[in-house]
Design an enzyme around this catalytic site. Sequence first.
Site, PDB file in Angstrom:
ATOM      1  N   ALA A   1      37.395  44.569 -75.789  1.00  0.00           N
ATOM      2  CA  ALA A   1      37.939  43.919 -74.541  1.00  0.00           C
ATOM      3  C   ALA A   1      37.902  44.754 -73.422  1.00  0.00           C
ATOM      4  O   ALA A   1      38.201  46.017 -73.443  1.00  0.00           O
ATOM      5  CB  ALA A   1      39.299  43.564 -75.149  1.00  0.00           C
TER       6      ALA A   1
ATOM      7  N   ARG B   1      15.681   4.166 -45.780  1.00  0.00           N
ATOM      8  CA  ARG B   1      17.031   3.591 -46.220  1.00  0.00           C
ATOM      9  C   ARG B   1      17.654   4.529 -47.028  1.00  0.00           C
ATOM     10  O   ARG B   1      19.062   4.258 -47.383  1.00  0.00           O
ATOM     11  CB  ARG B   1      16.796   2.319 -47.135  1.00  0.00           C
ATOM     12  CG  ARG B   1      16.264   1.246 -46.492  1.00  0.00           C
ATOM     13  CD  ARG B   1      15.504   0.269 -47.305  1.00  0.00           C
ATOM     14  NE  ARG B   1      14.088   0.579 -47.342  1.00  0.00           N
ATOM     15  CZ  ARG B   1      13.362  -0.225 -48.259  1.00  0.00           C
ATOM     16  NH1 ARG B   1      13.707  -1.416 -48.687  1.00  0.00           N
ATOM     17  NH2 ARG B   1      11.978   0.259 -48.505  1.00  0.00           N
TER      18      ARG B   1
ATOM     19  N   GLY C   1       2.103   2.238 -43.634  1.00  0.00           N
ATOM     20  CA  GLY C   1       2.224   1.186 -44.306  1.00  0.00           C
ATOM     21  C   GLY C   1       1.582   1.392 -45.912  1.00  0.00           C
ATOM     22  O   GLY C   1       0.776   2.432 -45.722  1.00  0.00           O
TER      23      GLY C   1
ATOM     24  N   SER D   1      38.159  49.264 -76.446  1.00  0.00           N
ATOM     25  CA  SER D   1      38.703  48.559 -75.234  1.00  0.00           C
ATOM     26  C   SER D   1      38.694  49.133 -73.592  1.00  0.00           C
ATOM     27  O   SER D   1      38.936  50.548 -73.899  1.00  0.00           O
ATOM     28  CB  SER D   1      40.069  48.128 -75.564  1.00  0.00           C
ATOM     29  OG  SER D   1      40.117  47.281 -76.741  1.00  0.00           O
TER      30      SER D   1
ATOM     31  N   ASN E   1      30.389  46.569 -82.015  1.00  0.00           N
ATOM     32  CA  ASN E   1      31.543  45.739 -81.690  1.00  0.00           C
ATOM     33  C   ASN E   1      31.937  46.178 -80.220  1.00  0.00           C
ATOM     34  O   ASN E   1      32.063  47.452 -79.983  1.00  0.00           O
ATOM     35  CB  ASN E   1      32.651  45.969 -82.555  1.00  0.00           C
ATOM     36  CG  ASN E   1      34.035  45.066 -82.056  1.00  0.00           C
ATOM     37  OD1 ASN E   1      33.672  43.875 -82.301  1.00  0.00           O
ATOM     38  ND2 ASN E   1      35.068  45.602 -81.517  1.00  0.00           N
TER      39      ASN E   1
ATOM     40  N   TYR F   1      31.700  42.539 -69.328  1.00  0.00           N
ATOM     41  CA  TYR F   1      30.459  42.291 -68.538  1.00  0.00           C
ATOM     42  C   TYR F   1      29.168  43.292 -69.094  1.00  0.00           C
ATOM     43  O   TYR F   1      29.418  44.387 -69.299  1.00  0.00           O
ATOM     44  CB  TYR F   1      30.399  42.854 -67.152  1.00  0.00           C
ATOM     45  CG  TYR F   1      29.204  42.652 -66.236  1.00  0.00           C
ATOM     46  CD1 TYR F   1      28.619  41.540 -66.089  1.00  0.00           C
ATOM     47  CD2 TYR F   1      28.504  43.907 -65.903  1.00  0.00           C
ATOM     48  CE1 TYR F   1      27.354  41.390 -65.646  1.00  0.00           C
ATOM     49  CE2 TYR F   1      27.373  43.881 -65.137  1.00  0.00           C
ATOM     50  CZ  TYR F   1      26.675  42.686 -65.158  1.00  0.00           C
ATOM     51  OH  TYR F   1      25.371  42.389 -64.514  1.00  0.00           O
TER      52      TYR F   1
ATOM     53  N   TYR G   1      24.947  48.901 -61.563  1.00  0.00           N
ATOM     54  CA  TYR G   1      24.790  48.885 -60.451  1.00  0.00           C
ATOM     55  C   TYR G   1      25.339  50.179 -59.575  1.00  0.00           C
ATOM     56  O   TYR G   1      26.379  50.408 -59.617  1.00  0.00           O
ATOM     57  CB  TYR G   1      25.296  47.523 -59.446  1.00  0.00           C
ATOM     58  CG  TYR G   1      24.942  47.237 -58.336  1.00  0.00           C
ATOM     59  CD1 TYR G   1      23.664  47.336 -57.743  1.00  0.00           C
ATOM     60  CD2 TYR G   1      26.044  47.051 -57.328  1.00  0.00           C
ATOM     61  CE1 TYR G   1      23.345  47.008 -56.466  1.00  0.00           C
ATOM     62  CE2 TYR G   1      25.519  46.826 -55.891  1.00  0.00           C
ATOM     63  CZ  TYR G   1      24.526  46.947 -55.473  1.00  0.00           C
ATOM     64  OH  TYR G   1      24.056  46.502 -54.178  1.00  0.00           O
TER      65      TYR G   1
ATOM     66  N   ARG H   1      40.290  60.779 -71.933  1.00  0.00           N
ATOM     67  CA  ARG H   1      41.709  60.254 -71.891  1.00  0.00           C
ATOM     68  C   ARG H   1      42.537  61.228 -71.307  1.00  0.00           C
ATOM     69  O   ARG H   1      42.909  62.498 -71.684  1.00  0.00           O
ATOM     70  CB  ARG H   1      42.252  59.821 -73.177  1.00  0.00           C
ATOM     71  CG  ARG H   1      43.221  58.770 -73.165  1.00  0.00           C
ATOM     72  CD  ARG H   1      43.223  58.216 -74.631  1.00  0.00           C
ATOM     73  NE  ARG H   1      42.118  57.512 -74.971  1.00  0.00           N
ATOM     74  CZ  ARG H   1      42.201  56.997 -76.440  1.00  0.00           C
ATOM     75  NH1 ARG H   1      43.034  57.295 -77.391  1.00  0.00           N
ATOM     76  NH2 ARG H   1      41.081  56.142 -76.835  1.00  0.00           N
TER      77      ARG H   1
ATOM     78  N   ASN I   1       7.454  -8.086 -56.761  1.00  0.00           N
ATOM     79  CA  ASN I   1       6.577  -7.274 -57.433  1.00  0.00           C
ATOM     80  C   ASN I   1       6.910  -5.964 -57.411  1.00  0.00           C
ATOM     81  O   ASN I   1       7.634  -5.240 -56.557  1.00  0.00           O
ATOM     82  CB  ASN I   1       5.779  -7.447 -55.931  1.00  0.00           C
ATOM     83  CG  ASN I   1       4.589  -6.172 -55.726  1.00  0.00           C
ATOM     84  OD1 ASN I   1       4.106  -5.840 -56.680  1.00  0.00           O
ATOM     85  ND2 ASN I   1       4.483  -5.757 -54.479  1.00  0.00           N
TER      86      ASN I   1
HETATM   87  C1  UD1 Z   1       7.018  -2.057 -51.814  1.00  0.00           C
HETATM   88  C2  UD1 Z   1       6.376  -3.415 -51.988  1.00  0.00           C
HETATM   89  C3  UD1 Z   1       7.027  -4.561 -52.234  1.00  0.00           C
HETATM   90  C4  UD1 Z   1       7.541  -4.278 -53.735  1.00  0.00           C
HETATM   91  C5  UD1 Z   1       8.215  -2.817 -53.607  1.00  0.00           C
HETATM   92  C6  UD1 Z   1       8.433  -2.301 -55.086  1.00  0.00           C
HETATM   93  C7  UD1 Z   1       4.432  -3.183 -49.904  1.00  0.00           C
HETATM   94  C8  UD1 Z   1       4.375  -3.557 -48.502  1.00  0.00           C
HETATM   95  N1  UD1 Z   1       5.645  -3.525 -50.537  1.00  0.00           N
HETATM   96  O1  UD1 Z   1       8.188  -2.361 -50.906  1.00  0.00           O
HETATM   97  O2  UD1 Z   1       6.175  -5.659 -52.362  1.00  0.00           O
HETATM   98  O3  UD1 Z   1       8.345  -5.167 -54.096  1.00  0.00           O
HETATM   99  O4  UD1 Z   1       7.649  -1.852 -53.130  1.00  0.00           O
HETATM  100  O5  UD1 Z   1       9.465  -1.376 -55.166  1.00  0.00           O
HETATM  101  O6  UD1 Z   1       3.532  -2.312 -50.527  1.00  0.00           O
HETATM  102  N2  UD1 Z   1       4.530   4.752 -48.545  1.00  0.00           N
HETATM  103  C9  UD1 Z   1       3.382   5.857 -48.245  1.00  0.00           C
HETATM  104  N3  UD1 Z   1       3.037   5.557 -46.933  1.00  0.00           N
HETATM  105  C10 UD1 Z   1       3.506   4.629 -46.080  1.00  0.00           C
HETATM  106  C11 UD1 Z   1       4.605   3.775 -46.674  1.00  0.00           C
HETATM  107  C12 UD1 Z   1       5.182   4.025 -47.937  1.00  0.00           C
HETATM  108  O7  UD1 Z   1       3.054   6.542 -48.964  1.00  0.00           O
HETATM  109  O8  UD1 Z   1       2.972   4.364 -45.120  1.00  0.00           O
HETATM  110  C13 UD1 Z   1       5.090   4.888 -50.261  1.00  0.00           C
HETATM  111  C14 UD1 Z   1       6.388   5.584 -50.135  1.00  0.00           C
HETATM  112  O9  UD1 Z   1       6.522   7.008 -50.183  1.00  0.00           O
HETATM  113  C15 UD1 Z   1       6.868   4.887 -51.245  1.00  0.00           C
HETATM  114  C16 UD1 Z   1       5.899   3.667 -51.771  1.00  0.00           C
HETATM  115  O10 UD1 Z   1       4.773   3.931 -50.806  1.00  0.00           O
HETATM  116  O11 UD1 Z   1       6.753   5.764 -52.653  1.00  0.00           O
HETATM  117  C17 UD1 Z   1       6.654   2.109 -51.238  1.00  0.00           C
HETATM  118  O12 UD1 Z   1       7.070   2.299 -50.116  1.00  0.00           O
HETATM  119  P1  UD1 Z   1       8.544   1.533 -49.768  1.00  0.00           P
HETATM  120  O13 UD1 Z   1       8.830   1.857 -48.464  1.00  0.00           O
HETATM  121  O14 UD1 Z   1       9.574   2.113 -50.754  1.00  0.00           O
HETATM  122  O15 UD1 Z   1       8.103   0.012 -50.134  1.00  0.00           O
HETATM  123  P2  UD1 Z   1       9.050  -0.977 -50.385  1.00  0.00           P
HETATM  124  O16 UD1 Z   1       9.844  -1.501 -49.142  1.00  0.00           O
HETATM  125  O17 UD1 Z   1       9.679  -0.689 -51.486  1.00  0.00           O
HETATM  126 MG    MG Z   2      10.368   1.176 -52.586  1.00  0.00          MG
END
Ligand code: UD1
Ligand code: MG
Length: 496
Positions: free
Chosen positions: A377, A9, A74, A404, A374, A363, A384, A439, A166
């Site tokens: 100017a 995003r 994830g 100066s 002193n 400079y 260099y 001079r 969360n």
């Molecule tokens: C996540 C939470 C969500 C929470 C929110 C808070 C999950 C599934 N969701 O969503 O409940 O409200 O954060 O900000 O956990 N990352 C990895 N590896 C991955 C995916 C992500 O290291 O495969 C890391 C990202 O770099 C980031 C963090 O995990 O620093 C969170 O990931 P992001 O994709 O921002 O999760 P959110 O959609 O914000």
């Molecule tokens: Mg996040």
Amino acid sequence: MLAAGLGTRMRSTRAKVLHELGGRPLVRYPLAALAPLAPTRVVVVVGHQAELVRAAVLASGLPVETVLQAEQRGTGHAVQCAVPALGDFDGDVLLVYGDVPLVTTTTLERLRDTHRAAKADLTLLTMRLEDPTGYGRILRDADGRVCGIVEHRDATPAERAITEANPGLYCVRADVLVPLLAELRVDNDQGELYLTDVVGLAARAGRTIASIELERPEEVAGVNTRAELAQMEAILRDDLTRRWMDAGVTFEDPATAYVGPEVQIGRDSVIGPNVVLRGKTRIGEGCRLDGTAFLVDTVLGARVHVRFACTAEEAIVADDAIVGPFARLRPGTELGPRVHIGNFVETKKAKVGAGTKANHLTYLGDCEIGPDSNIGAGTITCNYDGSTGKKSRTVIGARVQIGSDTQLVAPVTVHDDAYVGAGTTVTKDVPAGALVVTRTPARVFEGWVARRRQVVKAAAPAPAKVAARAKPKPVAKPKARKKAKAKTRTARRRAR
Ligand code: UD1
Ligand code: MG
């Protein structure tokens, strides 16, 4: 700590956690908040631009190890990748997302302490948001106990109406966490392994879950878009300036002060509008920055006055010095007490002794200047040689007067109490107490101006013609224009 994601995003080629807030990569913030808790070990999961993220993480100076999540499947998968690094660790694991920069040590401490006091298996923070769009929602059972988290995109309309969200900070016993991670499934909209599902799994397994609702949700807001990054920058800026105001610093316009998180400012200092303080900049007590200044890793002593529009990088300025307006202090500048560096003066690797003044258009590079000298100017240290890239040093003693428009062709030394006449090109060392001057004698031509004026007048076109010309001119034919040009050319030649 999870920092492997790209951050789709953000619409960037750069990994999200490398985007900067207050001039520092996002990933460094939660690490800095963790540090005072002295965790047994810190494991950071890296993936996207792993090498760059690793470098940013190591720059925090904490004993951090990184593990690679080669494919981002994830947040749950990311924690799975970190399990081998935990080894036989059987304590409490704090799980933190790398995109939550404003989290404080106090909050992390509270999470850990509540977890221990409640003898919980898993403890999580929660927050109430008017608009929790994008965040996972906290699910509670009939008795109000946390029984799961549902991601926004997987939530039913009824679940989306839940305002308890969360923030993504958990404390969980290692021996509880590891087996639950193995149970994660990809049965969600994104087809990912969600760390949040660990909460539901723990509830179903009859584990004790504790929760803390935060009073200040903005502290744990996640950065997912550029707009959120900008909002956070504003919050961070506001927090930092407020903190310095509480510590006795005046900001003439807090809305345009940009104070980095590692900056220090002494009491009774006044910061004017549009001032950017970055890196490890330290401002002493009673300083004044008039406005429009950009200071990076620069140290100001007490009562230093930085006038309008100056920049400084890796410079050290002692007490009671005055800098600017429009001065540029480059790395390696060391100004002694009461030094004056004036307008359009540039310094680089320049050590300037107490009370010395260089007030205009100068400079000073690769040089050392003694006290109470002193610098006139337009003085230039010619450091260099223009071919080999070699830089040579200029040394100027104490109580020296540099006239100066002097060029000091380095390497060269002007010893104590010497005088250099205006317009001199100094190519040889000047002994103590000597005067040096190169001079060309000026030539005077008496009555020259009157003679010159006469010649010019004689060559000028007749007054009638001038008047005619003043009238709106018909568009001249090409031929006529040529003639007129020729005439002025002759007139000019005659005048000469
Ligand atoms: C996540 C939470 C969500 C929470 C929110 C808070 C999950 C599934 N969701 O969503 O409940 O409200 O954060 O900000 O956990 N990352 C990895 N590896 C991955 C995916 C992500 O290291 O495969 C890391 C990202 O770099 C980031 C963090 O995990 O620093 C969170 O990931 P992001 O994709 O921002 O999760 P959110 O959609 O914000
Ligand atoms: Mg996040």
